[in-house]
Design an enzyme around this catalytic site. Structure first.
Site, PDB file in Angstrom:
ATOM      1  N   LYS A   1       1.117  16.177   7.642  1.00 51.44           N
ATOM      2  CA  LYS A   1       2.011  16.642   6.681  1.00 51.44           C
ATOM      3  C   LYS A   1       2.094  18.142   7.443  1.00 51.44           C
ATOM      4  O   LYS A   1       1.797  19.117   7.901  1.00 51.44           O
ATOM      5  CB  LYS A   1       1.909  16.689   5.842  1.00 51.44           C
ATOM      6  CG  LYS A   1       3.196  16.454   4.796  1.00 51.44           C
ATOM      7  CD  LYS A   1       3.481  15.504   4.820  1.00 51.44           C
ATOM      8  CE  LYS A   1       5.216  15.269   4.038  1.00 51.44           C
ATOM      9  NZ  LYS A   1       5.802  13.407   4.277  1.00 51.44           N
TER      10      LYS A   1
ATOM     11  N   ALA B   1      15.725   8.207   1.170  1.00 45.90           N
ATOM     12  CA  ALA B   1      14.924   6.896   0.176  1.00 45.90           C
ATOM     13  C   ALA B   1      15.924   7.512  -0.864  1.00 45.90           C
ATOM     14  O   ALA B   1      16.633   5.859  -0.535  1.00 45.90           O
ATOM     15  CB  ALA B   1      13.840   7.564  -0.704  1.00 45.90           C
ATOM     16  N   GLY B   2      16.409   7.820  -1.207  1.00 45.59           N
ATOM     17  CA  GLY B   2      17.420   7.650  -2.429  1.00 45.59           C
ATOM     18  C   GLY B   2      18.898   6.472  -2.346  1.00 45.59           C
ATOM     19  O   GLY B   2      19.693   6.054  -2.923  1.00 45.59           O
TER      20      GLY B   2
ATOM     21  N   GLY C   1      19.092  11.383  -0.426  1.00 44.88           N
ATOM     22  CA  GLY C   1      18.460  12.173   0.955  1.00 44.88           C
ATOM     23  C   GLY C   1      18.130  10.434   1.167  1.00 44.88           C
ATOM     24  O   GLY C   1      19.033   9.633   1.257  1.00 44.88           O
TER      25      GLY C   1
ATOM     26  N   GLY D   1      18.255  11.729  -6.499  1.00 46.12           N
ATOM     27  CA  GLY D   1      18.386  11.983  -4.554  1.00 46.12           C
ATOM     28  C   GLY D   1      18.919  10.489  -4.268  1.00 46.12           C
ATOM     29  O   GLY D   1      19.034   9.674  -4.152  1.00 46.12           O
TER      30      GLY D   1
END
Ligand code: GLU
Length: 421
Positions: free
Chosen positions: A106, A222-223, A220, A218
């Site tokens: 990451k 994903a949401g 972004g 959220g």
């Protein structure tokens, strides 16, 4: 950050619980408690006034026993090394559970992207790659988008790395724009993978998703897509959604297009008219069928876990539920689907992108979706099977621990096969 909410300490705690459950070899356990390589670097970026500003960035390679490191780069004002370490551990378990040829890694930069213009964002992205070029590569560690990073940023990063190598290095990074050989289906793959998991979880719960009530935290990468997909695929109703500033609620459901427009016009979904304003914490406690945390870590904790009314909790974010909340949810009968299963669709399609880049041979969107469904549905079934296996031995374990047990044993076995312990 208080220790009890330090994501890295939490990720180690999850691993410790899994290690005990599966009777993991103590040497393997010790090796898997820490990343293999942690890099922090300060680097200068040219700003709009011509002056240079110093930024701090990170890249952590957690484990590469099963393949090159893999994991996104976050641009976040509160980024810190321990969060990146935790996220790199979760990437390791995610790639292992999906059984794709990657380890875990990451990256991150401490930055508030809302303060940057396009050129500064490009300069920052290129400077990050120049700084970390020694540590990444198609066979070493392959970054991707994450919080506040996107395909355009991946395009610049791939280009910068290619310039350094004096070559076309498409496979160095995934989540690229299609024009520079990103994969079909990558942009909404995290959310879509989550939908396949939701479909299977609903079957398990004998729940009909048609007309079911959903709350999403959220809006972004994903949401946003999760909202669109739950409506389109299942005919579910999204009654609440939030972003970092707060949320909106409407019992009869929110309108996706209207919401996107509100966000585009005002920069926040707060501008959505005709719905009640709610806080992020209120959203989590709503009386809904499915709760989808799709923002950041540490949202469901021991403080609010008891108040979760949803029957299914679908962890589309990384690390949204803390270990002490896990026990409360499990005892309350909430079916909590763990992050590194639910949101693995992103990295699974990243894996497809990497394979396509290496072969220079490209697949249709339909092929991508079908292969994604096959892999993630298998992961889901493996997890449920593992829970049953433990139950037969008299051990009641939640889905997260069953998933950990599968993922950790694969990484430990790879380390063993390589002779690392
Ligand atoms: N950032 C995504 C994740 O946390 C995708 C990572 C990747 O594609 O490498 O899973």
């Amino acid at each position: 950050m208080a220790d009890e909410l330090d994501p890295f300490i939490l990720s180690q705690k999850q691993l410790d619980n899994a290690a005990e459950l599966m009777d993991l070899d103590p040497i393997a356990h010790a090796m898997l408690r820490e990343p293999m390589q942690t890099v922090t670097a300060n680097f200068p970026v040219e700003m709009r006034d011509g002056n240079k500003k110093i930024f701090t960035g990170f890249r952590v390679l957690y484990n590469d026993a099963r393949g090159p490191g893999k994991g996104g780069i976050r641009f976040h004002p509160k980024e810190n090394l321990d969060t990146v370490k935790a996220l790199s551990a979760w990437m390791t378990w995610k790639c292992s559970l999906a059984n794709i040829q990657f380890g875990g890694a990451k990256g991150g930069v401490i930055v508030d992207t809302k303060q940057l213009n396009q050129k500064e964002l490009e300069n920052l992205s290129r400077a990050y790659i120049r700084t970390f070029a020694k540590f990444i590569g198609p066979k070493t560690d392959v970054p991707a988008p994450d919080v506040y990073t996107n395909p355009q940023i991946m395009g610049w990063m791939m280009d910068e790395y290619s310039k350094i190598k004096m070559d076309n290095e498409f496979a160095v990074i995934t989540g690229k724009p299609l024009e520079v050989w990103g994969s079909e289906g990558r942009f909404d793959s995290t959310a879509l993978g989550g939908m396949y998991v939701l479909r299977e979880a609903a079957k398990l719960k004998n729940m009909n998703l048609l007309g079911s009530k959903i709350a999403i935290q959220g809006f972004g990468n994903a949401g946003n897509f999760a909202f669109d997909l739950v409506t389109k695929l299942f005919g579910a109703t999204v009654v609440a959604i939030s972003d970092s500033e707060g949320g909106v609620y409407s019992e009869n459901g929110l309108d996706y297009e209207k919401l996107k427009k509100a966000k585009a016009d005002t920069g926040s979904i707060d501008g959505y008219k005709g719905a009640k304003k709610i806080t992020n914490d209120e959203l989590l406690k709503l009386d809904v069928d499915v709760l989808i945390p799709a923002a950041i870590e540490n949202q469901v904790t021991k403080k609010n876990a008891d108040k979760i009314e949803a029957k299914i909790l679908l962890e589309l974010a990384n690390g949204p539920v803390t270990p002490d909340a896990d026990d409360i949810l499990f005892n309350n009968g909430v079916l909590d689907m763990p992050d590194f299963l639910v949101n693995s669709g992103g990295v699974i399609v990243s894996y497809f992108e990497w394979v396509q880049n290496i072969e220079s041979y490209y697949w249709s969107k339909e092929e991508v979706y079908k292969k994604l469904d096959t892999i993630i549905t298998k992961s889901f079934k493996d997890v449920i099977e593992k829970q049953k296996e433990y139950a037969a031995k008299g051990k009641k374990v939640d889905a997260r621990m069953a998933a950990y047990s599968i993922a950790v044993s694969r990484v430990a076995n790879a380390m063993k096969a390589r002779g690392w312990y």
